[in-house]
Write a protein that holds these residues in place. Structure first.
Motif, PDB file in Angstrom:
ATOM      1  N   GLU A 135       0.834  -1.207   0.000  1.00  0.00           N
ATOM      2  CA  GLU A 135       0.000   0.000   0.000  1.00  0.00           C
ATOM      3  C   GLU A 135       0.869   1.258   0.000  1.00  0.00           C
ATOM      4  O   GLU A 135       0.556   2.243  -0.659  1.00  0.00           O
ATOM      5  CB  GLU A 135      -0.939   0.011   1.213  1.00  0.00           C
ATOM      6  CG  GLU A 135      -2.027  -1.022   1.142  1.00  0.00           C
ATOM      7  CD  GLU A 135      -2.943  -0.843  -0.056  1.00  0.00           C
ATOM      8  OE1 GLU A 135      -3.331   0.303  -0.358  1.00  0.00           O
ATOM      9  OE2 GLU A 135      -3.255  -1.854  -0.713  1.00  0.00           O
ATOM     10  N   PHE A 136       1.966   1.215   0.735  1.00  0.00           N
ATOM     11  CA  PHE A 136       2.888   2.348   0.776  1.00  0.00           C
ATOM     12  C   PHE A 136       3.482   2.595  -0.614  1.00  0.00           C
ATOM     13  O   PHE A 136       3.535   3.727  -1.089  1.00  0.00           O
ATOM     14  CB  PHE A 136       3.991   2.076   1.799  1.00  0.00           C
ATOM     15  CG  PHE A 136       4.987   3.182   1.960  1.00  0.00           C
ATOM     16  CD1 PHE A 136       4.649   4.362   2.609  1.00  0.00           C
ATOM     17  CD2 PHE A 136       6.286   3.042   1.475  1.00  0.00           C
ATOM     18  CE1 PHE A 136       5.575   5.384   2.768  1.00  0.00           C
ATOM     19  CE2 PHE A 136       7.215   4.052   1.632  1.00  0.00           C
ATOM     20  CZ  PHE A 136       6.859   5.231   2.283  1.00  0.00           C
ATOM     21  N   LEU A 137       3.888   1.527  -1.276  1.00  0.00           N
ATOM     22  CA  LEU A 137       4.456   1.672  -2.621  1.00  0.00           C
ATOM     23  C   LEU A 137       3.407   2.162  -3.619  1.00  0.00           C
ATOM     24  O   LEU A 137       3.700   2.981  -4.488  1.00  0.00           O
ATOM     25  CB  LEU A 137       5.076   0.363  -3.090  1.00  0.00           C
ATOM     26  CG  LEU A 137       6.319  -0.089  -2.312  1.00  0.00           C
ATOM     27  CD1 LEU A 137       6.731  -1.489  -2.736  1.00  0.00           C
ATOM     28  CD2 LEU A 137       7.458   0.882  -2.477  1.00  0.00           C
ATOM     29  N   LEU A 138       2.184   1.672  -3.480  1.00  0.00           N
ATOM     30  CA  LEU A 138       1.098   2.129  -4.362  1.00  0.00           C
ATOM     31  C   LEU A 138       0.805   3.625  -4.195  1.00  0.00           C
ATOM     32  O   LEU A 138       0.380   4.287  -5.133  1.00  0.00           O
ATOM     33  CB  LEU A 138      -0.184   1.346  -4.094  1.00  0.00           C
ATOM     34  CG  LEU A 138      -0.293  -0.020  -4.742  1.00  0.00           C
ATOM     35  CD1 LEU A 138      -1.495  -0.777  -4.191  1.00  0.00           C
ATOM     36  CD2 LEU A 138      -0.394   0.118  -6.252  1.00  0.00           C
ATOM     37  N   SER A 139       1.045   4.138  -3.009  1.00  0.00           N
ATOM     38  CA  SER A 139       0.708   5.535  -2.730  1.00  0.00           C
ATOM     39  C   SER A 139       1.813   6.513  -3.128  1.00  0.00           C
ATOM     40  O   SER A 139       1.642   7.725  -2.992  1.00  0.00           O
ATOM     41  CB  SER A 139       0.403   5.704  -1.242  1.00  0.00           C
ATOM     42  OG  SER A 139       1.587   5.550  -0.468  1.00  0.00           O
ATOM     43  N   SER A 174       1.432  -8.407  -4.814  1.00  0.00           N
ATOM     44  CA  SER A 174       2.837  -8.553  -5.157  1.00  0.00           C
ATOM     45  C   SER A 174       3.486  -7.177  -5.294  1.00  0.00           C
ATOM     46  O   SER A 174       2.848  -6.206  -5.694  1.00  0.00           O
ATOM     47  CB  SER A 174       3.012  -9.338  -6.455  1.00  0.00           C
ATOM     48  OG  SER A 174       2.667  -8.541  -7.565  1.00  0.00           O
ATOM     49  N   ILE A 175       4.739  -7.097  -4.962  1.00  0.00           N
ATOM     50  CA  ILE A 175       5.487  -5.842  -5.054  1.00  0.00           C
ATOM     51  C   ILE A 175       5.451  -5.319  -6.486  1.00  0.00           C
ATOM     52  O   ILE A 175       5.288  -4.133  -6.723  1.00  0.00           O
ATOM     53  CB  ILE A 175       6.945  -6.039  -4.586  1.00  0.00           C
ATOM     54  CG1 ILE A 175       6.986  -6.406  -3.099  1.00  0.00           C
ATOM     55  CG2 ILE A 175       7.776  -4.806  -4.847  1.00  0.00           C
ATOM     56  CD1 ILE A 175       6.470  -5.355  -2.164  1.00  0.00           C
ATOM     57  N   GLU A 176       5.585  -6.214  -7.463  1.00  0.00           N
ATOM     58  CA  GLU A 176       5.591  -5.794  -8.860  1.00  0.00           C
ATOM     59  C   GLU A 176       4.282  -5.118  -9.260  1.00  0.00           C
ATOM     60  O   GLU A 176       4.247  -4.258 -10.120  1.00  0.00           O
ATOM     61  CB  GLU A 176       5.877  -6.968  -9.803  1.00  0.00           C
ATOM     62  CG  GLU A 176       7.278  -7.498  -9.698  1.00  0.00           C
ATOM     63  CD  GLU A 176       7.470  -8.489  -8.549  1.00  0.00           C
ATOM     64  OE1 GLU A 176       6.486  -8.866  -7.868  1.00  0.00           O
ATOM     65  OE2 GLU A 176       8.617  -8.884  -8.308  1.00  0.00           O
ATOM     66  N   ALA A 177       3.162  -5.492  -8.613  1.00  0.00           N
ATOM     67  CA  ALA A 177       1.873  -4.908  -8.931  1.00  0.00           C
ATOM     68  C   ALA A 177       1.691  -3.544  -8.277  1.00  0.00           C
ATOM     69  O   ALA A 177       0.701  -2.868  -8.497  1.00  0.00           O
ATOM     70  CB  ALA A 177       0.755  -5.842  -8.474  1.00  0.00           C
ATOM     71  N   SER A 178       2.681  -3.127  -7.478  1.00  0.00           N
ATOM     72  CA  SER A 178       2.583  -1.854  -6.762  1.00  0.00           C
ATOM     73  C   SER A 178       2.984  -0.663  -7.585  1.00  0.00           C
ATOM     74  O   SER A 178       3.052   0.436  -7.081  1.00  0.00           O
ATOM     75  CB  SER A 178       3.438  -1.906  -5.497  1.00  0.00           C
ATOM     76  OG  SER A 178       2.944  -2.882  -4.616  1.00  0.00           O
ATOM     77  N   GLY A 179       3.296  -0.852  -8.838  1.00  0.00           N
ATOM     78  CA  GLY A 179       3.654   0.302  -9.662  1.00  0.00           C
ATOM     79  C   GLY A 179       4.614  -0.078 -10.763  1.00  0.00           C
ATOM     80  O   GLY A 179       4.616  -1.210 -11.239  1.00  0.00           O
ATOM     81  N   ASP A 180       5.426   0.861 -11.149  1.00  0.00           N
ATOM     82  CA  ASP A 180       6.348   0.698 -12.259  1.00  0.00           C
ATOM     83  C   ASP A 180       7.646   0.014 -11.843  1.00  0.00           C
ATOM     84  O   ASP A 180       8.723   0.454 -12.208  1.00  0.00           O
ATOM     85  CB  ASP A 180       6.667   2.072 -12.882  1.00  0.00           C
ATOM     86  CG  ASP A 180       5.468   2.710 -13.501  1.00  0.00           C
ATOM     87  OD1 ASP A 180       4.572   1.964 -13.915  1.00  0.00           O
ATOM     88  OD2 ASP A 180       5.420   3.940 -13.565  1.00  0.00           O
ATOM     89  N   ILE A 181       7.547  -1.025 -11.061  1.00  0.00           N
ATOM     90  CA  ILE A 181       8.721  -1.768 -10.632  1.00  0.00           C
ATOM     91  C   ILE A 181       8.827  -2.994 -11.529  1.00  0.00           C
ATOM     92  O   ILE A 181       7.880  -3.779 -11.623  1.00  0.00           O
ATOM     93  CB  ILE A 181       8.626  -2.179  -9.152  1.00  0.00           C
ATOM     94  CG1 ILE A 181       8.517  -0.917  -8.277  1.00  0.00           C
ATOM     95  CG2 ILE A 181       9.815  -3.010  -8.740  1.00  0.00           C
ATOM     96  CD1 ILE A 181       8.180  -1.209  -6.833  1.00  0.00           C
ATOM     97  N   ALA A 182       9.936  -3.140 -12.178  1.00  0.00           N
ATOM     98  CA  ALA A 182      10.106  -4.245 -13.118  1.00  0.00           C
ATOM     99  C   ALA A 182      10.066  -5.576 -12.377  1.00  0.00           C
ATOM    100  O   ALA A 182      10.685  -5.734 -11.342  1.00  0.00           O
ATOM    101  CB  ALA A 182      11.428  -4.088 -13.862  1.00  0.00           C
TER     102      ALA A 182
END
Length: 185
Positions: A135-139, A174-182
C-alpha cells in the motif's frame, strides 16, 4: 539477540523515502531501550550543530536568533529537534558556514551505520517488521519515488545475504503490482 524494529508505513506520508523511515525507526527502537544513536541525517546534523555552537560567538548569535540563551542551546535543541534542524540550517547558511557533506551519503551507508549501532548496543542483528508495504508503494507520487524505494528493498535483501538482518514485510499484493517496478522475467 536481534533488535526488532516495527515499521507501520501507514504512519508515514508517501513522499517519505523508505530508507529514511527504516533508519528513523531503528533510531527510535534503540532509544526506546535507552540507547542514544545518531543515525538519521537530522540527528547527525544536530550533533554537527552542537559542535559548531561550541564557539562562544556562534553560540550567542544562534541563541539570539532562536530566542534562547547560549547556556540553554543544548536543551533547546533536544526539546525540539525539528525546529532546531531548520533553524540550524538557516543559521549556518547565514553565517557562511558550509553544511556537513557527511549528510550526503551513498545508499548503503545509513544501513551499515544502523547495523553497526545495533551491534554496538549489544544486539546480534536487526529485524525489520514492515507493515503495509505494498500500500505504501502504491501511494508513491510517481515512478521515480517507487523505484527508489524498490532499490532500498533490493539493498536490504543484498545486505541480508551477508549481515545479520531479517526483513519481514506484510504485503497485500505482489510488489511488482505496486507500480512501475520491473518484475523478473
Amino acid at each position: 539477540r536481534f533488535l526488532p524494529v516495527p515499521v507501520s508505513l501507514i504512519d508515514y506520508r508517501a513522499a517519505r523515502p523508505l530508507e529514511e523511515i527504516l533508519i528513523t525507526e531503528t533510531e527510535r527502537a534503540l532509544e526506546a531501550r535507552g540507547i542514544k544513536a545518531e543515525l538519521t541525517p537530522r540527528a547527525r546534523f544536530l550533533v554537527h550543530l552542537r559542535e559548531t555552537l561550541r564557539a562562544p560567538r556562534l553560540a550567542e548569535a544562534f541563541a539570539a536568533a532562536a530566542g534562547t540563551t547560549a547556556e540553554r542551546i543544548g536543551d533547546w535543541i533536544e526539546e525540539d529537534g525539528r525546529r532546531a534542524y531548520a533553524a540550524g540550517w538557516r543559521f549556518l547558511k547565514e553565517q557562511g558556514i558550509e553544511s556537513p557533506q557527511a549528510l550526503v551519503e551513498e545508499k548503503a551507508e545509513p544501513l551499515a551505520r544502523a547495523l553497526a549501532a545495533v551491534r554496538d548496543a549489544g544486539f546480534h542483528g536487526l529485524v525489520f517488521l514492515i507493515d503495509e508495504l505494498s500500500e505504501f508503494l502504491l501511494s508513491k507520487p510517481d515512478a521515480a519515488h517507487r523505484n527508489d524505494d524498490a532499490r532500498t528493498l533490493q539493498l536490504l535483501g543484498e545486505t541480508a545475504d551477508h549481515a545479520p538482518l531479517w526483513i519481514v514485510a506484510a504485503v497485500q499484493e505482489s510488489i511488482e503490482a505496486s507500480g512501475d517496478i520491473a518484475s523478473p522475467t
